[in-house]
Design a protein around this motif. Structure first.
Motif, mmCIF file in Angstrom:
data_model
loop_
_atom_site.group_PDB
_atom_site.id
_atom_site.type_symbol
_atom_site.label_atom_id
_atom_site.label_comp_id
_atom_site.label_asym_id
_atom_site.label_seq_id
_atom_site.Cartn_x
_atom_site.Cartn_y
_atom_site.Cartn_z
ATOM 1 N N ILE A 122 0.856 -1.181 0.000
ATOM 2 C CA ILE A 122 0.000 0.000 0.000
ATOM 3 C C ILE A 122 0.891 1.229 0.000
ATOM 4 N N CYS A 123 0.471 2.249 -0.737
ATOM 5 C CA CYS A 123 1.287 3.452 -0.854
ATOM 6 C C CYS A 123 0.378 4.668 -0.940
ATOM 7 N N ILE A 124 0.827 5.765 -0.353
ATOM 8 C CA ILE A 124 0.057 7.003 -0.392
ATOM 9 C C ILE A 124 0.944 8.110 -0.942
ATOM 10 N N ASN A 125 0.383 8.875 -1.870
ATOM 11 C CA ASN A 125 1.143 9.961 -2.486
ATOM 12 C C ASN A 125 1.383 11.106 -1.504
ATOM 13 N N HIS A 126 2.289 12.004 -1.875
ATOM 14 C CA HIS A 126 2.516 13.172 -1.039
ATOM 15 C C HIS A 126 1.224 13.974 -0.934
ATOM 16 N N ARG A 127 1.046 14.606 0.157
ATOM 17 C CA ARG A 127 -0.163 15.381 0.450
ATOM 18 C C ARG A 127 -1.423 14.525 0.389
ATOM 19 N N ASP A 128 -1.239 13.225 0.522
ATOM 20 C CA ASP A 128 -2.363 12.278 0.586
ATOM 21 C C ASP A 128 -3.287 12.403 -0.619
ATOM 22 N N LEU A 129 -2.713 12.652 -1.772
ATOM 23 C CA LEU A 129 -3.518 12.876 -2.964
ATOM 24 C C LEU A 129 -4.153 11.610 -3.503
ATOM 25 N N ASP A 130 -3.521 10.463 -3.267
ATOM 26 C CA ASP A 130 -4.076 9.217 -3.765
ATOM 27 C C ASP A 130 -3.410 8.049 -3.045
ATOM 28 N N THR A 131 -4.103 6.925 -3.039
ATOM 29 C CA THR A 131 -3.605 5.731 -2.364
ATOM 30 C C THR A 131 -3.698 4.535 -3.292
ATOM 31 N N TYR A 132 -2.714 3.667 -3.229
ATOM 32 C CA TYR A 132 -2.664 2.485 -4.080
ATOM 33 C C TYR A 132 -2.535 1.244 -3.210
ATOM 34 N N TYR A 133 -3.327 0.231 -3.541
ATOM 35 C CA TYR A 133 -3.376 -0.989 -2.755
ATOM 36 C C TYR A 133 -3.022 -2.188 -3.625
ATOM 37 N N ALA A 134 -2.316 -3.138 -3.035
ATOM 38 C CA ALA A 134 -2.160 -4.432 -3.690
ATOM 39 C C ALA A 134 -3.468 -5.197 -3.545
ATOM 40 N N GLU A 135 -3.773 -6.033 -4.504
ATOM 41 C CA GLU A 135 -5.022 -6.784 -4.456
ATOM 42 C C GLU A 135 -5.117 -7.660 -3.207
ATOM 43 N N SER A 136 -3.973 -8.129 -2.735
ATOM 44 C CA SER A 136 -3.958 -9.048 -1.597
ATOM 45 C C SER A 136 -4.424 -8.383 -0.298
ATOM 46 N N VAL A 137 -4.403 -7.049 -0.254
ATOM 47 C CA VAL A 137 -4.766 -6.365 0.996
ATOM 48 C C VAL A 137 -5.909 -5.374 0.809
ATOM 49 N N LYS A 138 -6.375 -5.245 -0.400
ATOM 50 C CA LYS A 138 -7.459 -4.296 -0.656
ATOM 51 C C LYS A 138 -8.668 -4.661 0.185
ATOM 52 N N ASP A 139 -9.307 -3.679 0.748
ATOM 53 C CA ASP A 139 -10.491 -3.842 1.615
ATOM 54 C C ASP A 139 -10.156 -4.406 2.990
ATOM 55 N N ARG A 140 -8.891 -4.707 3.246
ATOM 56 C CA ARG A 140 -8.496 -5.196 4.579
ATOM 57 C C ARG A 140 -7.495 -4.266 5.259
ATOM 58 N N PHE A 141 -6.643 -3.629 4.481
ATOM 59 C CA PHE A 141 -5.602 -2.768 5.040
ATOM 60 C C PHE A 141 -5.888 -1.317 4.656
ATOM 61 N N THR A 142 -5.543 -0.420 5.571
ATOM 62 C CA THR A 142 -5.705 1.004 5.329
ATOM 63 C C THR A 142 -4.453 1.745 5.762
ATOM 64 N N ILE A 143 -4.032 2.697 4.966
ATOM 65 C CA ILE A 143 -2.872 3.503 5.303
ATOM 66 C C ILE A 143 -3.331 4.898 5.693
ATOM 67 N N SER A 144 -2.654 5.476 6.672
ATOM 68 C CA SER A 144 -2.971 6.845 7.057
ATOM 69 C C SER A 144 -1.700 7.518 7.559
ATOM 70 N N ARG A 145 -1.783 8.826 7.624
ATOM 71 C CA ARG A 145 -0.582 9.577 7.996
ATOM 72 C C ARG A 145 -1.001 10.708 8.926
ATOM 73 N N ASP A 146 -0.315 10.849 10.041
ATOM 74 C CA ASP A 146 -0.526 11.956 10.973
ATOM 75 C C ASP A 146 0.658 12.900 10.803
ATOM 76 N N ASN A 147 0.450 13.973 10.074
ATOM 77 C CA ASN A 147 1.562 14.885 9.785
ATOM 78 C C ASN A 147 2.063 15.603 11.028
ATOM 79 N N ALA A 148 1.169 15.852 11.976
ATOM 80 C CA ALA A 148 1.578 16.517 13.211
ATOM 81 C C ALA A 148 2.556 15.651 14.008
ATOM 82 N N LYS A 149 2.356 14.340 13.927
ATOM 83 C CA LYS A 149 3.239 13.412 14.650
ATOM 84 C C LYS A 149 4.332 12.857 13.738
ATOM 85 N N ASN A 150 4.266 13.221 12.465
ATOM 86 C CA ASN A 150 5.241 12.707 11.495
ATOM 87 C C ASN A 150 5.282 11.178 11.525
ATOM 88 N N THR A 151 4.099 10.603 11.544
ATOM 89 C CA THR A 151 3.962 9.155 11.717
ATOM 90 C C THR A 151 3.017 8.582 10.674
#
Length: 125
Positions: free
Chosen positions: A49-78
């Motif tokens: 799974i990958c997320i573009n800069h500024r969270d513009l778009d997200t890409y998932y592998a088929e093996s994890v689609k609908d099961r895994f989610t990516i997120s980013r907390d910019n305030a925590k840099n995490t």
């Protein structure tokens, strides 16, 4: 010093959930495309799974689609990876990574990517 530190792995039962964290230091996480890949013993790296800069778009592998989610907390840099409906096939070492581009490409799980030390996820009853 640029550093990525993954945490949150462990033992989980099939069907369970787990959230992984990736704390970044030495750079601003939100400026880059970042993602998660995993590697099981004897297998090649698998980009998940990958997320573009500024969270513009997200890409998932088929093996994890609908099961895994990516997120980013910019305030925590995490970066986070929320995993659910885990199966034995999800057992692997999980890494957060970036190839320092703005947009996702296969490079984020390639040999030139920068990643942390990984965190082990074991799915077992």
């Amino acid at each position: 010093q640029v550093q990525l530190v993954e945490s949150g792995g462990g033992l989980v039962q099939p069907g369970g959930s787990l959230r992984l964290s990736c704390a970044a230091s030495g750079f601003t996480l939100g400026f880059y495309a970042v993602g998660w890949f995993r590697q099981a013993p004897g297998k090649e790296r698998e980009g998940l799974i990958c997320i573009n800069h500024r969270d513009l778009d997200t890409y998932y592998a088929e093996s994890v689609k609908d099961r895994f989610t990516i997120s980013r907390d910019n305030a925590k840099n995490t970066l986070y990876l929320q995993m659910s409906s885990l199966t034995h096939e999800d057992t692997a070492v999980y890494y957060c990574a970036t190839d320092w581009g703005l947009y996702c490409s296969d490079g984020y799980y390639g040999p030139e990517a920068s990643s942390g030390q990984g965190t082990q996820v074991t799915v077992s009853s």
